[in-house]
Structure formats: structure tokens, C-alpha cells
Write a protein that holds these residues in place. Structure first.
Motif, PDB file in Angstrom:
ATOM      1  N   ALA A 163       5.707 -38.254 -32.033  1.00 12.11           N
ATOM      2  CA  ALA A 163       5.924 -39.787 -31.907  1.00 12.11           C
ATOM      3  C   ALA A 163       5.490 -39.871 -30.628  1.00 12.11           C
ATOM      4  O   ALA A 163       5.416 -39.562 -29.578  1.00 12.11           O
ATOM      5  CB  ALA A 163       7.454 -39.050 -31.709  1.00 12.11           C
ATOM      6  N   ILE A 164       4.588 -41.166 -30.603  1.00  4.13           N
ATOM      7  CA  ILE A 164       3.837 -42.023 -29.939  1.00  4.13           C
ATOM      8  C   ILE A 164       5.011 -42.831 -29.203  1.00  4.13           C
ATOM      9  O   ILE A 164       5.589 -43.450 -29.322  1.00  4.13           O
ATOM     10  CB  ILE A 164       2.623 -42.484 -30.682  1.00  4.13           C
ATOM     11  CG1 ILE A 164       1.940 -41.468 -31.738  1.00  4.13           C
ATOM     12  CG2 ILE A 164       1.882 -43.082 -29.386  1.00  4.13           C
ATOM     13  CD1 ILE A 164       0.656 -40.417 -30.915  1.00  4.13           C
ATOM     14  N   SER A 165       5.209 -41.408 -27.403  1.00  2.00           N
ATOM     15  CA  SER A 165       5.831 -41.994 -26.605  1.00  2.00           C
ATOM     16  C   SER A 165       5.426 -43.681 -25.467  1.00  2.00           C
ATOM     17  O   SER A 165       6.046 -43.619 -24.682  1.00  2.00           O
ATOM     18  CB  SER A 165       6.725 -41.484 -26.670  1.00  2.00           C
ATOM     19  OG  SER A 165       5.552 -40.114 -25.619  1.00  2.00           O
TER      20      SER A 165
ATOM     21  N   ARG B 264      10.492 -33.240 -31.397  1.00  2.00           N
ATOM     22  CA  ARG B 264      10.031 -31.637 -30.329  1.00  2.00           C
ATOM     23  C   ARG B 264       8.819 -32.275 -30.255  1.00  2.00           C
ATOM     24  O   ARG B 264       8.312 -31.534 -29.511  1.00  2.00           O
ATOM     25  CB  ARG B 264      10.197 -30.631 -30.445  1.00  2.00           C
ATOM     26  CG  ARG B 264      12.064 -29.934 -30.757  1.00  2.00           C
ATOM     27  CD  ARG B 264      12.159 -30.042 -29.268  1.00  2.00           C
ATOM     28  NE  ARG B 264      13.475 -30.370 -28.520  1.00  2.00           N
ATOM     29  CZ  ARG B 264      14.394 -30.532 -29.292  1.00  2.00           C
ATOM     30  NH1 ARG B 264      13.766 -32.212 -29.043  1.00  2.00           N
ATOM     31  NH2 ARG B 264      15.634 -30.053 -28.487  1.00  2.00           N
ATOM     32  N   VAL B 265       8.323 -33.209 -30.317  1.00  3.85           N
ATOM     33  CA  VAL B 265       6.520 -33.270 -30.537  1.00  3.85           C
ATOM     34  C   VAL B 265       6.145 -35.263 -30.135  1.00  3.85           C
ATOM     35  O   VAL B 265       6.239 -35.800 -30.745  1.00  3.85           O
ATOM     36  CB  VAL B 265       5.492 -33.721 -32.170  1.00  3.85           C
ATOM     37  CG1 VAL B 265       4.085 -33.121 -31.682  1.00  3.85           C
ATOM     38  CG2 VAL B 265       5.589 -31.641 -32.090  1.00  3.85           C
ATOM     39  N   PHE B 266       5.214 -34.962 -28.871  1.00  2.43           N
ATOM     40  CA  PHE B 266       5.769 -36.898 -28.675  1.00  2.43           C
ATOM     41  C   PHE B 266       3.817 -36.775 -28.468  1.00  2.43           C
ATOM     42  O   PHE B 266       3.484 -35.804 -28.101  1.00  2.43           O
ATOM     43  CB  PHE B 266       6.882 -36.415 -27.283  1.00  2.43           C
ATOM     44  CG  PHE B 266       7.635 -36.813 -27.576  1.00  2.43           C
ATOM     45  CD1 PHE B 266       8.581 -38.092 -27.860  1.00  2.43           C
ATOM     46  CD2 PHE B 266       8.395 -35.958 -27.540  1.00  2.43           C
ATOM     47  CE1 PHE B 266       9.921 -38.429 -28.045  1.00  2.43           C
ATOM     48  CE2 PHE B 266       9.970 -35.701 -28.335  1.00  2.43           C
ATOM     49  CZ  PHE B 266      10.178 -36.640 -28.318  1.00  2.43           C
ATOM     50  N   GLY B 267       3.263 -37.775 -28.312  1.00  2.00           N
ATOM     51  CA  GLY B 267       1.842 -38.216 -27.491  1.00  2.00           C
ATOM     52  C   GLY B 267       2.313 -38.465 -27.013  1.00  2.00           C
ATOM     53  O   GLY B 267       2.632 -39.991 -27.035  1.00  2.00           O
ATOM     54  N   GLU B 268       0.615 -38.588 -26.274  1.00  6.34           N
ATOM     55  CA  GLU B 268       0.843 -39.997 -25.311  1.00  6.34           C
ATOM     56  C   GLU B 268      -0.425 -40.083 -24.665  1.00  6.34           C
ATOM     57  O   GLU B 268      -1.460 -39.689 -25.287  1.00  6.34           O
ATOM     58  CB  GLU B 268       0.914 -39.400 -23.536  1.00  6.34           C
ATOM     59  CG  GLU B 268       2.625 -39.045 -23.108  1.00  6.34           C
ATOM     60  CD  GLU B 268       3.081 -40.433 -23.540  1.00  6.34           C
ATOM     61  OE1 GLU B 268       2.464 -41.562 -23.202  1.00  6.34           O
ATOM     62  OE2 GLU B 268       4.800 -40.846 -23.347  1.00  6.34           O
TER      63      GLU B 268
ATOM     64  N   LEU C 286      -1.867 -35.048 -26.051  1.00 11.72           N
ATOM     65  CA  LEU C 286      -2.637 -35.809 -25.590  1.00 11.72           C
ATOM     66  C   LEU C 286      -3.749 -36.929 -26.954  1.00 11.72           C
ATOM     67  O   LEU C 286      -4.433 -36.043 -27.700  1.00 11.72           O
ATOM     68  CB  LEU C 286      -3.660 -35.941 -25.311  1.00 11.72           C
ATOM     69  CG  LEU C 286      -4.816 -37.115 -23.737  1.00 11.72           C
ATOM     70  CD1 LEU C 286      -4.037 -37.655 -23.438  1.00 11.72           C
ATOM     71  CD2 LEU C 286      -5.961 -36.173 -22.875  1.00 11.72           C
ATOM     72  N   VAL C 287      -3.476 -37.672 -27.185  1.00 14.60           N
ATOM     73  CA  VAL C 287      -4.483 -38.672 -28.371  1.00 14.60           C
ATOM     74  C   VAL C 287      -4.568 -39.916 -27.849  1.00 14.60           C
ATOM     75  O   VAL C 287      -5.431 -40.387 -29.100  1.00 14.60           O
ATOM     76  CB  VAL C 287      -2.592 -39.209 -29.833  1.00 14.60           C
ATOM     77  CG1 VAL C 287      -1.955 -38.325 -29.481  1.00 14.60           C
ATOM     78  CG2 VAL C 287      -1.599 -40.568 -28.533  1.00 14.60           C
TER      79      VAL C 287
ATOM     80  N   PHE D 192      -0.965 -31.323 -20.896  1.00 12.83           N
ATOM     81  CA  PHE D 192      -0.565 -31.023 -22.592  1.00 12.83           C
ATOM     82  C   PHE D 192      -0.727 -29.745 -23.601  1.00 12.83           C
ATOM     83  O   PHE D 192      -1.551 -29.185 -22.992  1.00 12.83           O
ATOM     84  CB  PHE D 192      -1.683 -32.385 -22.752  1.00 12.83           C
ATOM     85  CG  PHE D 192      -1.491 -34.093 -22.935  1.00 12.83           C
ATOM     86  CD1 PHE D 192      -0.977 -34.299 -23.420  1.00 12.83           C
ATOM     87  CD2 PHE D 192      -1.827 -33.975 -21.735  1.00 12.83           C
ATOM     88  CE1 PHE D 192      -0.907 -35.759 -22.860  1.00 12.83           C
ATOM     89  CE2 PHE D 192      -2.085 -35.874 -21.104  1.00 12.83           C
ATOM     90  CZ  PHE D 192      -0.677 -36.283 -21.522  1.00 12.83           C
ATOM     91  N   ASP D 193      -0.224 -30.225 -24.379  1.00 11.40           N
ATOM     92  CA  ASP D 193      -0.400 -28.505 -25.490  1.00 11.40           C
ATOM     93  C   ASP D 193      -1.351 -29.198 -26.482  1.00 11.40           C
ATOM     94  O   ASP D 193      -1.365 -28.179 -27.281  1.00 11.40           O
ATOM     95  CB  ASP D 193       1.102 -28.455 -26.392  1.00 11.40           C
ATOM     96  CG  ASP D 193       2.532 -28.343 -25.538  1.00 11.40           C
ATOM     97  OD1 ASP D 193       1.856 -26.705 -24.128  1.00 11.40           O
ATOM     98  OD2 ASP D 193       2.853 -29.527 -24.854  1.00 11.40           O
ATOM     99  N   CYS D 194      -2.160 -30.133 -26.988  1.00 13.63           N
ATOM    100  CA  CYS D 194      -2.936 -30.238 -27.594  1.00 13.63           C
ATOM    101  C   CYS D 194      -3.702 -31.698 -26.706  1.00 13.63           C
ATOM    102  O   CYS D 194      -2.911 -32.583 -26.747  1.00 13.63           O
ATOM    103  CB  CYS D 194      -2.028 -30.621 -29.587  1.00 13.63           C
ATOM    104  SG  CYS D 194      -3.749 -30.699 -30.624  1.00 13.63           S
ATOM    105  N   ILE D 195      -4.822 -31.654 -27.685  1.00 12.88           N
ATOM    106  CA  ILE D 195      -5.814 -32.610 -27.102  1.00 12.88           C
ATOM    107  C   ILE D 195      -6.211 -32.511 -28.441  1.00 12.88           C
ATOM    108  O   ILE D 195      -7.334 -32.394 -29.565  1.00 12.88           O
ATOM    109  CB  ILE D 195      -7.020 -32.436 -26.125  1.00 12.88           C
ATOM    110  CG1 ILE D 195      -5.956 -31.824 -24.390  1.00 12.88           C
ATOM    111  CG2 ILE D 195      -8.116 -33.653 -25.893  1.00 12.88           C
ATOM    112  CD1 ILE D 195      -7.196 -31.161 -24.536  1.00 12.88           C
TER     113      ILE D 195
END
Length: 220
Positions: free
Chosen positions: A33-35, A52-56, A80-81, A96-99
Motif C-alpha cells: 500500500a503506497i502511503s 501490514r505492508v506499506f510503501g514510501e 522503500l519504493v 525499511f524492511d525491503c528496498i
């Protein structure tokens, strides 16, 4: 204004339906979910609804917004997207938990050092400039094998490839190409597909879809 919780139910149903059509399981597709640009009060209903998964897009914005939200929701995964500057690597690794946008040797070096310093391995997607667009980030297709070699040598956990197809062009061929590149390079993850085309991306192998406006409405 779109109600985020209602929109989440709709998007989740569409993901499940498309996965079924593609002969896949719904849980093979992660909704990010791109917040970006949306305040905590817009994000809270999605968290309450189970997302539970969000992107910034930006390290600074995420650093200002998410620590308080995660204090009460420690199981949230933050991705981080957006493009990452090398001088922000330390902070990105901590936060972040993923890049999703590892795309050049200088960033490989910066992230490798940051992960060693933090004692934390953050999974990464390598971004491919799938449409060969000068204005976009991403590794050139021809340079992908060499960059993946550097990523693996740096012991950065690479879990897949990411792309953003050219705007205004049918995205399916670009998604199909990213799927082939991931297969050819032995990678399971495909971060592709956004609000307007995530169903097409799922049909062509997406494991992570990055949906913003379809959940939150227009950017804040």
C-alpha cells in the motif's frame, strides 16, 4: 474521497480474483500500500483493516511518519519504493524492511556498507529501466547481469526485479519482459504493477504490486 478500508477490501478481492484466473494463489501476491504523501490519519484505517505492508518514496517522509505508527503496530513491514540516494543508505537500512530500487553500483556499495554497519540484511529488488527511458531510474537491461553480480558479491539479499513501465503505453509487454529477466537470472520476485495495471501485472507473474491512488485517492 475514497474510504481506504473499503478500497482495501475491493483491491484485495481483485487481487484474489486475478490470481485465480492466472492459476495462482492470492497469497503469492503481496499488496504494498503506497502511503507516500498521505498522513497517519489516512493510513490508520488500512492498518485497522489488516493491511501490514506499506510503501514510501522518500526516506525523510517515512522517518517522520512511521515510527509512531509502528510503535503500536510492530508487525508492519515498510518498503522503500522510490529512488534512494547513496547518502541516505544508512537511514534506509535502519528504517525499511525491503528496498525496491537498487539500480546502480554506487548504491550497491553504499547499501552493502550500511547493512554491515547496522548488522541488518534488508532484502532488495534490482530496478530495471524496462522501457529504456532516460528520465527514469533503473539499471539498463544490458547491464543487469553485471549489476546482479555486484549485488551478490556485496552479500546484499536480492529477491527479485522491479520495474515501472513507460506511461501511456500498454504495460503487458514490459511486465512479460521483466518476468523473463527474473527467470533468466534465477530470481523469484517481481515488483511490478500499480493502481491502473496491477491486474495485468499479476497475470504476468507479479509477486508484489504497488498500489497507492486506488487505495487512498488523490495524493495528499
Amino acid at each position: 474521497m475514497t474510504d481506504p478500508a473499503t478500497a482495501l477490501a475491493d483491491i484485495t478481492a481483485r487481487i484474489a480474483r486475478t490470481a485465480q484466473i492466472a492459476g495462482r494463489k492470492a497469497d503469492e501476491v503481496t499488496l504494498v500500500a503506497i502511503s507516500k504523501t498521505h498522513p497517519a490519519e489516512r493510513i490508520a484505517p488500512l492498518i485497522a483493516a489488516g493491511q501490514r505492508v506499506f510503501g514510501e518514496n522518500r526516506v525523510q517522509e517515512a522517518a517522520e511518519k512511521w515510527p509512531a505508527l509502528r510503535d503500536t503496530n510492530p508487525d508492519i513491514a515498510l518498503h522503500l519504493v522510490g529512488q534512494l540516494q547513496s547518502n541516505k543508505a544508512d537511514e534506509a537500512v535502519r528504517l525499511f524492511d525491503c528496498i525496491h530500487a537498487l539500480d546502480r553500483p554506487s548504491l550497491v556499495s553504499a547499501l552493502g556498507k550500511a547493512m554491515d554497519k547496522a548488522g541488518r540484511q534488508v532484502p532488495c529488488f534490482v530496478q530495471v529501466n524496462i522501457g529504456a527511458e532516460e528520465q527514469k531510474g533503473g539499471c539498463a537491461i544490458a547491464d543487469l547481469p553485471a549489476l546482479l553480480d555486484e549485488v551478490r558479491t556485496a552479500q546484499i539479499p536480492v529477491i527479485g526485479l522491479m520495474c515501472v513501465p513507460p506511461l501511456g503505453i500498454e504495460p503487458a509487454p514490459f511486465f512479460a519482459l521483466l518476468d523473463k529477466l527474473a527467470t533468466d537470472n534465477g530470481l523469484a520476485g517481481r515488483s511490478m504493477g500499480m493502481s491502473d495495471d496491477f491486474e495485468t501485472a499479476i497475470m504476468l507473474g507479479a509477486t508484489h504490486v504497488r498500489v497507492g491512488s486506488a487505495l487512498f485517492g488523490a495524493r495528499g
